[in-house]
Design a protein around this motif. Structure first.
Motif, short mmCIF file in Angstrom:
data_model
loop_
_atom_site.label_atom_id
_atom_site.label_comp_id
_atom_site.label_asym_id
_atom_site.label_seq_id
_atom_site.Cartn_x
_atom_site.Cartn_y
_atom_site.Cartn_z
N GLN A 156 -7.09 6.01 -4.29
CA GLN A 156 -5.96 5.79 -3.40
C GLN A 156 -6.35 4.85 -2.26
N SER A 157 -5.32 4.33 -1.61
CA SER A 157 -5.52 3.50 -0.43
C SER A 157 -4.92 4.22 0.77
N LEU A 158 -5.65 4.23 1.88
CA LEU A 158 -5.20 4.92 3.09
C LEU A 158 -4.96 3.89 4.18
N LEU A 159 -3.82 4.01 4.83
CA LEU A 159 -3.42 3.06 5.86
C LEU A 159 -3.22 3.79 7.17
N VAL A 210 0.83 -1.20 0.00
CA VAL A 210 0.00 0.00 0.00
C VAL A 210 0.87 1.26 0.00
N ILE A 211 1.93 1.26 0.79
CA ILE A 211 2.79 2.43 0.89
C ILE A 211 3.56 2.68 -0.41
N ASN A 212 4.06 1.60 -1.03
CA ASN A 212 4.95 1.74 -2.18
C ASN A 212 4.27 1.62 -3.53
N ARG A 234 13.04 -4.60 -0.39
CA ARG A 234 12.45 -3.64 0.55
C ARG A 234 11.86 -4.36 1.77
N PHE A 235 11.24 -5.49 1.51
CA PHE A 235 10.58 -6.20 2.61
C PHE A 235 11.59 -6.74 3.61
N ARG A 236 12.77 -7.08 3.16
CA ARG A 236 13.79 -7.61 4.07
C ARG A 236 14.05 -6.64 5.22
N ALA A 237 14.11 -5.35 4.92
CA ALA A 237 14.29 -4.36 5.98
C ALA A 237 12.97 -4.03 6.68
#
Length: 214
Positions: A196-199, A159-161, A172-175
């Motif tokens: 858009q998606s809001l988290l 959602v963020i990226n 990215r997920f590793r970190a």
């Protein structure tokens, strides 16, 4: 517009450092059951549906909410934990015992690598994240989802990226998987719209400090 409350399962035997057998049969601890009861108490009105993974710890966490609102439809979706170590090789181990194998998996950083029978590749995992978000867009009203730490972080990262290729997503997920805290029984709100998606924030305010666990 779909409004989704994403909830991580309560403390499991693995989280507590106990020996476990297979990923799907790991139960909640007494603390985990107490956390699940507090999650259910947060709801003043029933959601449109309750979704959970087939793994025992997610089912047990959802149970108090399902009992509180027995009229609400329930469904099992493929929102289970990312199982990247072959279960048969690690039966009878603790989380600490698996530390070296976990580190080696993430150091390899190969999204198509599969550790053995019953294990997922990162590509498999990322496809499930994408499919979950796509499925949510087709449902109306409020949905409560009981899932797992890494799967929920996968949703957050996506959602963020926005859309990511498998290699970039894994890098990215590793970190992200260690940098972003998602304690047991924590929850966050996801709102999906065509534009858009809001988290929301990961929240634990419904849990007393002495009941926080990871």
């Amino acid at each position: 517009m779909p409004i989704v409350r994403l909830i991580r399962h309560g403390q499991s035997a693995s989280n507590a450092g106990e020996t476990t057998v297979y990923p799907d049969t790991i139960p909640l601890t007494p603390l985990g059951h107490a956390q699940a009861a507090l999650v259910a108490s947060c709801f003043n009105r029933p959601p449109r549906r309750v979704v959970f993974s087939a793994f025992d710890r997610a089912v047990q966490t959802a149970q108090p909410l399902c009992e509180r609102f027995p009229e609400v439809p329930v469904a099992v979706w493929p929102v289970q934990e990312f199982t990247y170590l072959a279960p048969s090789r690690y039966a009878g181990t603790t989380r600490r015992d698996r530390t070296a194998a976990v580190a080696a998996y993430w150091q390899r950083l190969d999204p198509r690598f599969r550790d053995g029978e019953g294990a997922e590749s990162f590509v498999d995992f990322w496809d499930r994240v994408e499919a979950f978000l796509e499925r949510l867009r087709s449902v109306a009203g409020s949905t409560v989802v009981f899932s797992h730490g890494q799967f929920l972080r996968g949703i957050m990262l996506r959602v963020i990226n926005g859309p990511l290729g498998a290699q970039e997503a894994m890098t990215r997920f590793r970190a992200f998987r260690t940098a972003v805290a998602y304690p047991n029984a924590a929850m966050t709100v996801l709102v999906l719209s065509p534009r858009q998606s809001l988290l929301g924030q990961v929240r634990t305010g419904h849990l007393p400090p002495q009941m926080l666990s990871t």
